[in-house]
Motif scaffolding. Structure first.
Motif: not given
Length: 234
Positions: A78-85, A106-117, A120-122, A179-185
């Motif tokens: 996901k894009p870095i600015g798509y939501t808060r974490h 370096k933070l400026k080299d960040g590409i995206g986020i793998l959300p996990a609840g 997540g991982h940057l 904030l990102p929605n958390v799946s029921e699973s």
């Protein structure tokens, strides 16, 4: 008609286009007439030095976000600015190191986020080895049947038990906070993780209360029997 792989599975639109481009490149006439036995000698500029490109990144492949997402992360990035974490700042800073060359990222080299609840991982591209590094943005703990679990997701399930709300009310609150929605699973798995622990704590609390009540009753009965004995003796 949808394209298929050799094993019979359907190809996604982007995969089908990539597969078609590869076939077109193989059948290109300029490649068919190329003599690969002759060696190509690059014509470098006279100002070129062997170590001059080590800190210059113009030679790196300039792929788009969608291409990197589809090729390396199966569309889950996901894009870095798509939501808060919810981020643990100290843990996040401690994890900002490349797992291959062990240098500070370096933070400026960040590409995206793998959300996990809620966390997540940057994904950061190392400027030294050009590798994609997964940086955990919060504390994690071991899982008995899979990858490590973020602590904030486990605490989320504990907070649900304490507040008495369900997944729908919880996601409505997260939507209001962006904030990102958390799946029921995911909520169900975390509730299965903390449920037995909370039940044990509740059972211990009940046992302690029953023991204390029985102890107080025994003391009161003893005091009453002593008072009755004194009256008889008088």
């Amino acid at each position: 008609m949808p394209s298929r792989k050799k094993n019979g599975r359907f190809l996604k639109n982007c995969q089908a286009e990539t597969y078609k481009n590869r076939l077109d490149n193989i059948s290109r006439p300029d490649l068919a007439t190329t003599d690969f036995n002759t060696f190509f000698t690059p014509d470098f500029d006279t100002s070129f030095t062997p170590g001059s490109f080590q800190h210059d990144h113009t030679y790196q492949i300039s792929a788009s976000f969608d291409e990197i997402n589809e090729f390396y992360f199966s569309g889950k990035l996901k894009p870095i600015g798509y939501t808060r974490h919810v981020i643990d700042i100290q843990t996040f800073f401690d994890n900002m190191r490349c797992s291959r060359c062990d240098i500070t990222l370096k933070l400026k080299d960040g590409i995206g986020i793998l959300p996990a609840g809620l966390c997540g991982h940057l994904i950061v591209r190392c400027y030294n080895c050009n590798d994609f590094v997964r940086v955990a943005m919060g504390k994690t703990h071991n899982s008995s049947h899979g990858p490590r679990i973020f602590d904030v997701n486990t605490k989320l399930a504990t907070g649900m038990y304490h507040s008495g709300i369900g997944p729908i009310q919880l996601n409505n609150l997260f939507t209001s906070l962006n904030l990102p929605n958390v799946s029921e699973s995911l909520i169900r798995r975390r509730c299965e993780e903390v449920g037995p622990i909370l039940e044990n704590i509740a059972q211990q609390s009940v046992d302690n209360a029953l023991f204390e009540e029985d102890w107080n009753n025994s003391i009161s009965r003893r005091s009453l029997s002593e008072k009755g004995l004194r009256k008889v003796l008088q």
